[in-house]
Write a protein that holds these residues in place. Structure first.
Motif, PDB file in Angstrom:
ATOM      1  N   ALA A 223       0.833  -1.202   0.000  1.00 32.77           N
ATOM      2  CA  ALA A 223       0.000   0.000   0.000  1.00 32.77           C
ATOM      3  C   ALA A 223       0.872   1.258   0.000  1.00 32.77           C
ATOM      4  N   ALA A 224       1.944   1.246   0.784  1.00 33.17           N
ATOM      5  CA  ALA A 224       2.835   2.405   0.845  1.00 33.17           C
ATOM      6  C   ALA A 224       3.523   2.635  -0.497  1.00 33.17           C
ATOM      7  N   VAL A 225       3.972   1.565  -1.123  1.00 28.77           N
ATOM      8  CA  VAL A 225       4.601   1.674  -2.444  1.00 28.77           C
ATOM      9  C   VAL A 225       3.601   2.216  -3.456  1.00 28.77           C
ATOM     10  N   ALA A 226       2.372   1.750  -3.402  1.00 29.10           N
ATOM     11  CA  ALA A 226       1.350   2.226  -4.334  1.00 29.10           C
ATOM     12  C   ALA A 226       1.132   3.729  -4.185  1.00 29.10           C
ATOM     13  N   VAL A 227       1.093   4.220  -2.949  1.00 29.15           N
ATOM     14  CA  VAL A 227       0.918   5.654  -2.714  1.00 29.15           C
ATOM     15  C   VAL A 227       2.100   6.429  -3.291  1.00 29.15           C
ATOM     16  N   LEU A 228       3.320   5.951  -3.033  1.00 28.32           N
ATOM     17  CA  LEU A 228       4.505   6.628  -3.578  1.00 28.32           C
ATOM     18  C   LEU A 228       4.456   6.653  -5.101  1.00 28.32           C
ATOM     19  N   GLN A 229       4.137   5.522  -5.703  1.00 20.95           N
ATOM     20  CA  GLN A 229       4.114   5.449  -7.162  1.00 20.95           C
ATOM     21  C   GLN A 229       3.019   6.344  -7.751  1.00 20.95           C
ATOM     22  N   GLU A 230       1.880   6.457  -7.082  1.00 19.10           N
ATOM     23  CA  GLU A 230       0.822   7.377  -7.530  1.00 19.10           C
ATOM     24  C   GLU A 230       1.310   8.815  -7.528  1.00 19.10           C
ATOM     25  N   LYS A 231       2.272   9.115  -6.647  1.00 23.86           N
ATOM     26  CA  LYS A 231       2.820  10.468  -6.545  1.00 23.86           C
ATOM     27  C   LYS A 231       4.083  10.640  -7.389  1.00 23.86           C
ATOM     28  N   GLY A 232       4.377   9.650  -8.243  1.00 25.01           N
ATOM     29  CA  GLY A 232       5.493   9.764  -9.173  1.00 25.01           C
ATOM     30  C   GLY A 232       6.839   9.330  -8.634  1.00 25.01           C
ATOM     31  N   VAL A 233       6.867   8.687  -7.483  1.00 25.88           N
ATOM     32  CA  VAL A 233       8.128   8.241  -6.894  1.00 25.88           C
ATOM     33  C   VAL A 233       8.445   6.836  -7.417  1.00 25.88           C
ATOM     34  N   ILE A 234       9.656   6.657  -7.894  1.00 20.82           N
ATOM     35  CA  ILE A 234      10.105   5.358  -8.390  1.00 20.82           C
ATOM     36  C   ILE A 234      10.649   4.557  -7.218  1.00 20.82           C
ATOM     37  N   THR A 235      10.172   3.330  -7.071  1.00 21.08           N
ATOM     38  CA  THR A 235      10.657   2.447  -6.005  1.00 21.08           C
ATOM     39  C   THR A 235      11.295   1.214  -6.623  1.00 21.08           C
ATOM     40  N   GLU A 236      12.217   0.625  -5.880  1.00 26.54           N
ATOM     41  CA  GLU A 236      12.785  -0.655  -6.295  1.00 26.54           C
ATOM     42  C   GLU A 236      11.748  -1.748  -6.033  1.00 26.54           C
ATOM     43  N   PRO A 237      11.937  -2.926  -6.610  1.00 25.56           N
ATOM     44  CA  PRO A 237      11.033  -4.039  -6.290  1.00 25.56           C
ATOM     45  C   PRO A 237      11.085  -4.362  -4.792  1.00 25.56           C
TER      46      PRO A 237
END
Length: 132
Positions: free
Chosen positions: A87-101
């Motif tokens: 859920a936290a990764v999804a929020v970051l990605q919705e805000k344009g933040v790139i995360t590692e797997p």
């Protein structure tokens, strides 16, 4: 010396408004105090996570670049605990933040991932109490 806890982490940013937006609007940290120090041409922003003072965000004119790769000598990364990493990764990605797997720590079996702040400072999300 009897240490009680970590009081705060200080971060110097290259673009104050961009970093302020990232830490407040993207990560959701709360502003405790914001001060412009005219004699240093410097902003200092105190941020909290929940009710805990956690980050001092500084700006200085033309700060020198620092190596930020997670395996460089010095501070490796700043980790934030989350209850649900997906859920936290999804929020970051919705805000344009790139995360590692998302990975699993082989010793604790907890899930974690890395991302970066606007200056490339390595940040981690670490899921606590996950059941895999």
């Amino acid at each position: 010396m009897l240490l009680q806890s970590v009081h705060h982490v200080a971060i110097i940013c290259s673009d104050y408004l961009r970093s302020k937006t990232f830490y407040t609007d993207v990560l959701g940290l709360e502003v405790i105090r914001e001060v412009y120090r005219e004699e240093r041409d410097s902003w200092k922003l105190d941020l909290a996570l929940g009710n805990q003072y956690i980050i001092e965000l500084f700006s200085f004119p033309d700060p020198p670049a620092r190596v930020s790769h997670p395996e460089a000598a010095g501070l490796r990364h700043l980790a934030f605990a989350v209850a649900d990493i997906a859920a936290a990764v999804a929020v970051l990605q919705e805000k344009g933040v790139i995360t590692e797997p998302i990975r699993i720590d082989p010793h604790t079996q907890q899930r974690f991932t890395f991302f970066a702040d606007p200056d490339g400072l390595p940040l981690e999300l670490y899921e606590v109490n996950s059941r895999l």
